[in-house]
Design a protein around this motif. Structure first.
Motif, PDB file in Angstrom:
ATOM      1  N   SER A   5       1.014  -1.249   0.025  1.00 48.47           N
ATOM      2  CA  SER A   5      -0.034   0.108  -0.185  1.00 48.47           C
ATOM      3  C   SER A   5       0.834   1.423  -0.073  1.00 48.47           C
ATOM      4  N   ILE A   6       0.394   2.233  -0.726  1.00 48.23           N
ATOM      5  CA  ILE A   6       1.223   3.561  -0.944  1.00 48.23           C
ATOM      6  C   ILE A   6      -0.079   4.515  -0.573  1.00 48.23           C
ATOM      7  N   HIS A   7       0.390   5.656  -0.120  1.00 51.15           N
ATOM      8  CA  HIS A   7      -0.265   6.904   0.304  1.00 51.15           C
ATOM      9  C   HIS A   7      -0.073   8.127  -0.437  1.00 51.15           C
ATOM     10  N   THR A   8       0.719   7.963  -1.293  1.00 52.97           N
ATOM     11  CA  THR A   8       1.016   9.009  -2.453  1.00 52.97           C
ATOM     12  C   THR A   8       0.601   8.453  -3.945  1.00 52.97           C
ATOM     13  N   ASP A   9       1.040   9.299  -4.752  1.00 51.76           N
ATOM     14  CA  ASP A   9       0.843   9.109  -6.187  1.00 51.76           C
ATOM     15  C   ASP A   9       1.751   8.046  -6.744  1.00 51.76           C
ATOM     16  N   TYR A  10       2.821   8.022  -6.047  1.00 51.10           N
ATOM     17  CA  TYR A  10       3.744   7.059  -6.600  1.00 51.10           C
ATOM     18  C   TYR A  10       4.823   6.727  -5.594  1.00 51.10           C
ATOM     19  N   ILE A  11       5.688   5.632  -5.853  1.00 46.90           N
ATOM     20  CA  ILE A  11       6.776   5.250  -4.799  1.00 46.90           C
ATOM     21  C   ILE A  11       7.807   4.968  -5.661  1.00 46.90           C
ATOM     22  N   THR A  12       8.967   5.287  -5.378  1.00 46.30           N
ATOM     23  CA  THR A  12      10.353   4.861  -6.035  1.00 46.30           C
ATOM     24  C   THR A  12      10.419   3.568  -5.815  1.00 46.30           C
ATOM     25  N   LEU A  13      11.218   2.793  -6.866  1.00 50.08           N
ATOM     26  CA  LEU A  13      11.427   1.524  -6.607  1.00 50.08           C
ATOM     27  C   LEU A  13      12.543   1.068  -5.445  1.00 50.08           C
ATOM     28  N   GLY A  14      13.360   2.186  -5.130  1.00 51.77           N
ATOM     29  CA  GLY A  14      14.302   1.908  -4.020  1.00 51.77           C
ATOM     30  C   GLY A  14      13.322   2.123  -2.693  1.00 51.77           C
ATOM     31  N   GLN A  15      12.531   2.887  -2.821  1.00 48.44           N
ATOM     32  CA  GLN A  15      11.559   2.969  -1.349  1.00 48.44           C
ATOM     33  C   GLN A  15      10.650   1.661  -1.232  1.00 48.44           C
ATOM     34  N   PHE A  16      10.269   1.374  -2.577  1.00 46.27           N
ATOM     35  CA  PHE A  16       9.669   0.116  -2.475  1.00 46.27           C
ATOM     36  C   PHE A  16      10.081  -1.108  -2.047  1.00 46.27           C
ATOM     37  N   LEU A  17      11.628  -1.301  -2.253  1.00 46.93           N
ATOM     38  CA  LEU A  17      12.178  -2.455  -1.931  1.00 46.93           C
ATOM     39  C   LEU A  17      12.333  -2.566  -0.514  1.00 46.93           C
ATOM     40  N   LYS A  18      12.349  -1.018   0.013  1.00 46.69           N
ATOM     41  CA  LYS A  18      12.339  -1.178   1.799  1.00 46.69           C
ATOM     42  C   LYS A  18      11.060  -1.503   2.111  1.00 46.69           C
ATOM     43  N   LEU A  19      10.095  -0.840   1.580  1.00 41.04           N
ATOM     44  CA  LEU A  19       8.823  -1.000   2.140  1.00 41.04           C
ATOM     45  C   LEU A  19       8.419  -2.533   2.232  1.00 41.04           C
ATOM     46  N   SER A  20       8.706  -3.217   1.111  1.00 46.63           N
ATOM     47  CA  SER A  20       8.409  -4.693   0.785  1.00 46.63           C
ATOM     48  C   SER A  20       9.221  -5.514   1.740  1.00 46.63           C
ATOM     49  N   ASP A  21      10.258  -4.985   2.531  1.00 46.57           N
ATOM     50  CA  ASP A  21      11.144  -5.902   3.506  1.00 46.57           C
ATOM     51  C   ASP A  21      12.120  -6.687   2.463  1.00 46.57           C
ATOM     52  N   CYS A  22      12.451  -6.204   1.199  1.00 48.78           N
ATOM     53  CA  CYS A  22      13.403  -7.002   0.332  1.00 48.78           C
ATOM     54  C   CYS A  22      14.844  -6.456   0.682  1.00 48.78           C
ATOM     55  N   ILE A  23      14.829  -5.479   1.382  1.00 49.61           N
ATOM     56  CA  ILE A  23      16.237  -4.857   1.755  1.00 49.61           C
ATOM     57  C   ILE A  23      15.695  -4.035   3.085  1.00 49.61           C
ATOM     58  N   SER A  24      16.943  -3.975   3.983  1.00 50.54           N
ATOM     59  CA  SER A  24      16.532  -3.520   5.274  1.00 50.54           C
ATOM     60  C   SER A  24      16.809  -1.934   5.332  1.00 50.54           C
ATOM     61  N   THR A  25      17.545  -1.467   4.568  1.00 52.76           N
ATOM     62  CA  THR A  25      17.763  -0.030   4.556  1.00 52.76           C
ATOM     63  C   THR A  25      17.872   0.709   3.207  1.00 52.76           C
ATOM     64  N   GLY A  26      17.542   1.883   3.012  1.00 48.22           N
ATOM     65  CA  GLY A  26      17.449   2.295   1.617  1.00 48.22           C
ATOM     66  C   GLY A  26      19.008   2.336   1.071  1.00 48.22           C
ATOM     67  N   GLY A  27      20.188   2.374   1.845  1.00 49.10           N
ATOM     68  CA  GLY A  27      21.244   2.365   1.479  1.00 49.10           C
ATOM     69  C   GLY A  27      21.671   1.028   0.482  1.00 49.10           C
ATOM     70  N   HIS A  28      20.997   0.094   0.962  1.00 40.93           N
ATOM     71  CA  HIS A  28      21.165  -1.291   0.042  1.00 40.93           C
ATOM     72  C   HIS A  28      20.470  -1.157  -1.133  1.00 40.93           C
ATOM     73  N   LYS A  30      21.209   0.408  -4.105  1.00 42.04           N
ATOM     74  CA  LYS A  30      21.756   0.481  -5.429  1.00 42.04           C
ATOM     75  C   LYS A  30      22.567  -0.958  -5.754  1.00 42.04           C
ATOM     76  N   SER A  31      23.092  -1.480  -4.427  1.00 41.75           N
ATOM     77  CA  SER A  31      23.897  -2.724  -4.811  1.00 41.75           C
ATOM     78  C   SER A  31      22.750  -3.795  -4.921  1.00 41.75           C
ATOM     79  N   PHE A  32      21.767  -3.821  -4.346  1.00 40.41           N
ATOM     80  CA  PHE A  32      20.787  -4.842  -4.389  1.00 40.41           C
ATOM     81  C   PHE A  32      20.236  -4.854  -5.923  1.00 40.41           C
ATOM     82  N   LEU A  33      20.000  -3.818  -6.577  1.00 35.72           N
ATOM     83  CA  LEU A  33      19.492  -3.396  -7.928  1.00 35.72           C
ATOM     84  C   LEU A  33      20.421  -4.224  -9.079  1.00 35.72           C
TER      85      LEU A  33
END
Length: 72
Positions: A5-28, A30-33
């Motif tokens: 779920s998002i509360h805005t018009d869009y979310i970036t893929l980096g933010q999405f990865l954190k929100l979906s628990d695929c990565i633990s922090t936004g800093g990860h 770039k390397s995750f992608l």
């Protein structure tokens, strides 16, 4: 398929990865992608700034399938 779920018009893929628990922090993001196959609406994607909107489907290798949904 897990809804994200998002509360805005869009979310970036980096933010999405954190929100979906695929990565633990936004800093990860770039390397995750660089290391992980990610498909958005049937097309390979590796830009962390890619805008995802309600209805988009995202498949992340080793993490699962997701659908972006707009929360009211």
């Amino acid at each position: 398929m897990k809804p994200i779920s998002i509360h805005t018009d869009y979310i970036t893929l980096g933010q999405f990865l954190k929100l979906s628990d695929c990565i633990s922090t936004g800093g990860h993001a770039k390397s995750f992608l660089q290391e992980t196959k990610i498909v958005v609406n049937g097309e390979a994607e590796n830009r962390r700034g890619r805008k995802l909107r309600a209805g988009d489907r995202v498949v992340v290798d080793g993490c699962g399938e997701f659908q972006v949904v707009q929360e009211q």
